[in-house]
Scaffold this active site. Structure first.
Site, short mmCIF file in Angstrom:
data_model
loop_
_atom_site.label_atom_id
_atom_site.label_comp_id
_atom_site.label_asym_id
_atom_site.label_seq_id
_atom_site.Cartn_x
_atom_site.Cartn_y
_atom_site.Cartn_z
N GLU A 190 0.88 -1.17 0.00
CA GLU A 190 0.00 0.00 0.00
C GLU A 190 0.91 1.22 0.00
O GLU A 190 1.53 1.55 1.01
CB GLU A 190 -0.89 -0.01 1.24
CG GLU A 190 -1.70 1.27 1.43
CD GLU A 190 -2.27 1.40 2.84
OE1 GLU A 190 -2.38 2.55 3.33
OE2 GLU A 190 -2.59 0.36 3.46
N ARG A 195 1.56 10.20 1.00
CA ARG A 195 2.16 11.07 2.02
C ARG A 195 3.33 11.85 1.47
O ARG A 195 3.93 12.66 2.16
CB ARG A 195 2.60 10.25 3.24
CG ARG A 195 1.45 9.55 3.95
CD ARG A 195 1.93 8.76 5.14
NE ARG A 195 0.83 8.03 5.78
CZ ARG A 195 0.98 7.21 6.80
NH1 ARG A 195 2.19 7.01 7.31
NH2 ARG A 195 -0.07 6.58 7.32
N THR A 210 -3.62 6.37 2.26
CA THR A 210 -3.76 7.77 2.67
C THR A 210 -4.44 8.58 1.57
O THR A 210 -4.06 9.71 1.28
CB THR A 210 -2.40 8.39 3.05
OG1 THR A 210 -1.62 7.45 3.78
CG2 THR A 210 -2.60 9.61 3.96
N LYS A 248 -11.03 -0.26 7.36
CA LYS A 248 -9.72 -0.11 7.97
C LYS A 248 -9.92 0.39 9.41
O LYS A 248 -10.49 1.46 9.62
CB LYS A 248 -8.89 0.91 7.17
CG LYS A 248 -7.54 1.24 7.80
CD LYS A 248 -6.79 2.24 6.94
CE LYS A 248 -5.46 2.63 7.55
NZ LYS A 248 -4.68 3.54 6.70
#
Length: 215
Positions: free
Chosen positions: A41, A45, A68, A128
């Protein structure tokens, strides 16, 4: 649950990757695959996220997703770069709808019963549980699993070899997310052998937990 998420469940661990360059993303993915964990994943960021996803996806032997992801335009960029699944720290209807338009599965974040219900109402195939450890850890997730018996969870945040078995022992957990097999100093130094070793150790723990659960 989608066939692609079934593949995540089979791996039991989803490495959370923060790459600063496209080459770094590709090299990290290669080390993960060599260590027996061909899944990653890659998080949004850094400014290099899309390029790293593209470089890692080009290998063809690693299941690459984007993490993210908090805006619809990031979904567009991730899918265009080759991401096969999307992970978000929270639940955004706009992000989930964009994923639906692209036909890519998304695992949105939630830590309370209300948030989980909201994610399900928006069509989430799995949730999640983030940030896991600071939100009550495995005990909290186990309690939430009772009323949400049909929900699969991807706990992430504060998970390490010391506590991952607590999460993997919960039947509703499809996999755990973490970055402990990718120490920042090892990535910066290009110490891929160390990353391969740590990945193999993580895979061994996950396989051990799976074998125990089948007994």
């Amino acid at each position: 649950m989608s066939p692609l998420l079934d593949r995540l469940a089979a791996h039991r661990i989803v490495p959370v990757v923060t790459a600063t360059t496209a080459d770094e993303g590709a090299r990290i993915s290669a080390a993960l695959a060599e260590g027996g964990l061909p899944v990653a994943e890659i998080t949004f960021r850094t400014a290099a996220a899309a390029a790293a996803i593209e470089a890692a996806s080009a290998r063809g032997d690693v299941l690459i997703g984007a993490g993210t992801v908090i805006r619809p335009d990031q979904v567009d960029a991730a899918v265009s770069a080759g991401a096969r699944f999307i992970v978000s720290p929270g639940t955004s209807r706009a992000v989930m709808e964009r994923c639906r338009e692209h036909g890519v599965p998304i695992v949105p974040g939630a830590v309370t019963a209300t948030e989980i219900q909201a994610a399900l109402e928006h069509g989430a195939p799995a949730v999640k549980f983030f940030p896991a450890e600071s939100s009550g850890g495995a005990a909290s997730l186990r309690a939430l699993s009772a009323p949400f018996a049909d929900v699969r969870f991807l706990p992430t945040g504060g998970i390490s070899p010391k506590n991952m078995h607590d999460y993997l022992a919960i039947p509703s957990v499809l996999a755990v997310g973490g970055s402990w097999m990718l120490p920042p100093d090892a990535v910066r130094a290009g110490d891929w052998d160390r990353i391969v070793r740590l990945t193999r150790e993580a895979v061994a723990i996950a396989e051990s937990e799976h074998t125990t659960a089948l007994r």
